[in-house]
Design a protein around this motif. Structure first.
Motif, mmCIF file in Angstrom:
data_model
loop_
_atom_site.group_PDB
_atom_site.id
_atom_site.type_symbol
_atom_site.label_atom_id
_atom_site.label_comp_id
_atom_site.label_asym_id
_atom_site.label_seq_id
_atom_site.Cartn_x
_atom_site.Cartn_y
_atom_site.Cartn_z
ATOM 1 N N ASN A 249 0.822 -1.208 0.000
ATOM 2 C CA ASN A 249 0.000 0.000 0.000
ATOM 3 C C ASN A 249 0.861 1.265 0.000
ATOM 4 N N LEU A 250 1.923 1.288 0.807
ATOM 5 C CA LEU A 250 2.797 2.454 0.855
ATOM 6 C C LEU A 250 3.450 2.717 -0.499
ATOM 7 N N ASN A 251 3.693 1.656 -1.249
ATOM 8 C CA ASN A 251 4.307 1.823 -2.570
ATOM 9 C C ASN A 251 3.371 2.457 -3.586
ATOM 10 N N THR A 252 2.081 2.608 -3.253
ATOM 11 C CA THR A 252 1.150 3.305 -4.147
ATOM 12 C C THR A 252 1.156 4.812 -3.885
ATOM 13 N N TRP A 253 1.775 5.245 -2.788
ATOM 14 C CA TRP A 253 1.854 6.674 -2.482
ATOM 15 C C TRP A 253 2.854 7.358 -3.418
ATOM 16 N N ASN A 254 2.663 8.637 -3.603
ATOM 17 C CA ASN A 254 3.568 9.403 -4.468
ATOM 18 C C ASN A 254 4.732 9.926 -3.630
ATOM 19 N N LEU A 255 5.577 8.998 -3.190
ATOM 20 C CA LEU A 255 6.649 9.355 -2.264
ATOM 21 C C LEU A 255 7.873 9.939 -2.950
ATOM 22 N N ASN A 256 8.005 9.726 -4.263
ATOM 23 C CA ASN A 256 9.210 10.162 -4.951
ATOM 24 C C ASN A 256 9.025 11.449 -5.738
ATOM 25 N N GLN A 257 7.932 12.168 -5.475
ATOM 26 C CA GLN A 257 7.720 13.436 -6.191
ATOM 27 C C GLN A 257 8.776 14.458 -5.776
ATOM 28 N N ASN A 258 9.147 15.295 -6.722
ATOM 29 C CA ASN A 258 10.144 16.323 -6.462
ATOM 30 C C ASN A 258 9.425 17.628 -6.153
ATOM 31 N N ASP A 259 9.551 18.070 -4.872
ATOM 32 C CA ASP A 259 8.836 19.265 -4.456
ATOM 33 C C ASP A 259 9.625 20.557 -4.709
ATOM 34 N N HIS A 260 10.836 20.423 -5.247
ATOM 35 C CA HIS A 260 11.674 21.610 -5.405
ATOM 36 C C HIS A 260 11.561 22.171 -6.829
#
Length: 260
Positions: A249-260
């Protein structure tokens, strides 16, 4: 003739506690015993280890002929020192206890008794933590002996899966009142803490931790149910705290988005 198993005995109530003295007597009938235990009570120390001060070991004679060492550190320290500094070979099993008081349910997290067993498990040693549901120093451990012996012998015979140790709790009942042994899961329960706030004679505030144990789990496959119904509870526990079921489930989150 087969070599007798080497048994490491430890606890968190201190090396002179009646619980560990009972455990030593039982283990002497099973194998060759070496005792490494705290020199003073270390209850609720969890998996603490000593890193900011020195550790001391003293060879002592209390009763019997088994080698015994009194340690200034925590239960986990005792196991580390035993394995790395005292024993000339890896023990066949580590037994911790018998604790004065319950280590069922959430208590396993805080328990020095179980942390010693878990430390042995980390070292690849089959391990068991034993506890009696009686907190008094004068607790009667006689009815524990047969259960301790049976479970220890079964672990020596069958071993345990890698990374798993046993959390064994024994109800405070007469021997004939105990119905048997149940393998269980850990009940979902916790302590509802309260702090008794007071003021000392110098005007400084201080706190005493109090509270009550709340069991939210009504399942009949838990350690709390087993103990309340006259059974010895055996819970296999592990030191891998990964919640494996939630990785996908955690791997479906958008954890690698670049906020900069």
């Amino acid at each position: 003739m087969a070599q007798r198993p080497l048994i490491l005995v430890t606890n968190d109530d201190g090396i002179t506690a009646p619980g560990i003295r009972t455990l030593i007597k039982v283990m002497n009938g099973i194998g060759d015993v070496v005792v490494v235990a705290p020199d003073s009570p270390q209850s609720a120390m969890g998996h603490a280890i000593t890193i900011n001060s020195t550790l001391h070991l003293e060879k002592v004679v209390i009763d019997g002929n088994q080698p015994e060492y009194s340690c200034s550190g925590t239960p986990a320290d005792c196991v580390k020192l035993a394995v790395n500094e005292i024993l000339d070979r890896r023990p066949d099993i580590c037994v911790s206890g018998i604790n004065h008081g319950s280590n069922s349910s959430i208590n396993v997290i805080y328990s020095g008794t179980m942390s010693a067993a878990l430390e042995a498990g980390i070292e690849g040693i089959p391990a068991i933590g034993f506890s009696l549901l009686d907190y008094s120093w004068g607790a009667n451990f006689e009815h524990c002996k047969a259960f301790v012996e049976t479970i220890t012998k079964e672990v020596l015979k069958n071993s345990l899966p890698d990374g798993v140790v046993l959390n064994v709790n024994i109800p405070n009942l007469k021997a004939h009142e105990i119905k048997g042994i149940k393998v269980c899961r850990q009940a979902r329960a916790n302590w509802k803490e309260e702090f008794d706030k007071r003021t000392n004679p110098m005007g400084r505030e201080y706190y005493w931790l109090t509270g009550k144990f709340v069991n939210m789990d009504h399942g009949e496959d838990t350690d709390e149910w087993a103990l309340a119904n006259g059974y010895v509870s055996v819970v296999p526990v592990q030191f891998d705290l990964t919640a494996h079921h939630t990785i996908q489930n955690l791997n479906t989150w958008n954890l690698n988005q670049n906020d900069h």
